[in-house]
Design a protein around this motif. Sequence first.
Motif, PDB file in Angstrom:
ATOM      1  N   LYS A   2       0.817  -1.213   0.000  1.00 48.30           N
ATOM      2  CA  LYS A   2       0.000   0.000   0.000  1.00 48.30           C
ATOM      3  C   LYS A   2       0.850   1.262   0.000  1.00 48.30           C
ATOM      4  O   LYS A   2       0.471   2.259  -0.598  1.00 48.30           O
ATOM      5  CB  LYS A   2      -0.951  -0.026   1.186  1.00 48.30           C
ATOM      6  N   ALA A   3       1.995   1.218   0.658  1.00 49.06           N
ATOM      7  CA  ALA A   3       2.867   2.396   0.669  1.00 49.06           C
ATOM      8  C   ALA A   3       3.380   2.689  -0.739  1.00 49.06           C
ATOM      9  O   ALA A   3       3.405   3.843  -1.179  1.00 49.06           O
ATOM     10  CB  ALA A   3       4.034   2.167   1.623  1.00 49.06           C
ATOM     11  N   GLU A  67       5.424  -4.625   7.302  1.00 52.90           N
ATOM     12  CA  GLU A  67       5.629  -3.180   7.252  1.00 52.90           C
ATOM     13  C   GLU A  67       4.361  -2.416   6.876  1.00 52.90           C
ATOM     14  O   GLU A  67       4.308  -1.199   7.018  1.00 52.90           O
ATOM     15  CB  GLU A  67       6.761  -2.828   6.288  1.00 52.90           C
ATOM     16  N   ASP A  68       3.322  -3.121   6.405  1.00 55.38           N
ATOM     17  CA  ASP A  68       2.054  -2.468   6.094  1.00 55.38           C
ATOM     18  C   ASP A  68       1.133  -2.388   7.309  1.00 55.38           C
ATOM     19  O   ASP A  68       0.168  -1.631   7.308  1.00 55.38           O
ATOM     20  CB  ASP A  68       1.335  -3.211   4.965  1.00 55.38           C
ATOM     21  N   LYS A  69       1.419  -3.183   8.326  1.00 55.93           N
ATOM     22  CA  LYS A  69       0.575  -3.193   9.521  1.00 55.93           C
ATOM     23  C   LYS A  69       1.012  -2.092  10.479  1.00 55.93           C
ATOM     24  O   LYS A  69       2.201  -1.844  10.660  1.00 55.93           O
ATOM     25  CB  LYS A  69       0.669  -4.540  10.232  1.00 55.93           C
ATOM     26  N   LEU A  70       0.051  -1.443  11.112  1.00 59.17           N
ATOM     27  CA  LEU A  70       0.375  -0.393  12.080  1.00 59.17           C
ATOM     28  C   LEU A  70       0.975  -0.968  13.358  1.00 59.17           C
ATOM     29  O   LEU A  70       1.775  -0.315  14.011  1.00 59.17           O
ATOM     30  CB  LEU A  70      -0.875   0.425  12.406  1.00 59.17           C
ATOM     31  N   ASP A  71       0.581  -2.200  13.708  1.00 56.47           N
ATOM     32  CA  ASP A  71       1.100  -2.812  14.927  1.00 56.47           C
ATOM     33  C   ASP A  71       2.176  -3.864  14.618  1.00 56.47           C
ATOM     34  O   ASP A  71       2.464  -4.722  15.438  1.00 56.47           O
ATOM     35  CB  ASP A  71      -0.035  -3.447  15.731  1.00 56.47           C
TER      36      ASP A  71
END
Length: 138
Positions: A2-3, A67-71
């Motif tokens: 997504k980034a 690296e796409d997950k906030l946690d």
Amino acid sequence: MKAETWIFAITTIFLVLVTPSYWFITGAGETGADWTGTSALTMTGLLTLMVTLYLGFHARKMEPRPEDKLDGEIADGAGELGFFPPYSWWPLWAAATLGVMVFGLAMAAWWLFIIGGVLGALATCGLVFEYYRGEHAH
């Protein structure tokens, strides 16, 4: 992914805004307008749009990477990352034969172009089949 999708989307928006401005500043359709730059900006915008759509489509279908997950934690990304090929001499020979072919075309030496084509076919076969024999065979 997504980034990466957002990076290319922002670049596409930038190019969509800059291209008409560039066209207008360089003459807006007059005889002296810079059509080369306008065409290049248009094609670059279409290219970034294509990459944005591709990454966006695949980002929706796959599960988020650490690296796409906030946690996400650093340890979540541990493990095997994939296959990375070892050194290879075949790209050098493929590029050298392409150089011979281009030189043959530039000098109108068709015999040199044909020799480069034959050697290029051998170099391409070596590049394609290098993992089927030798030290790095699978």
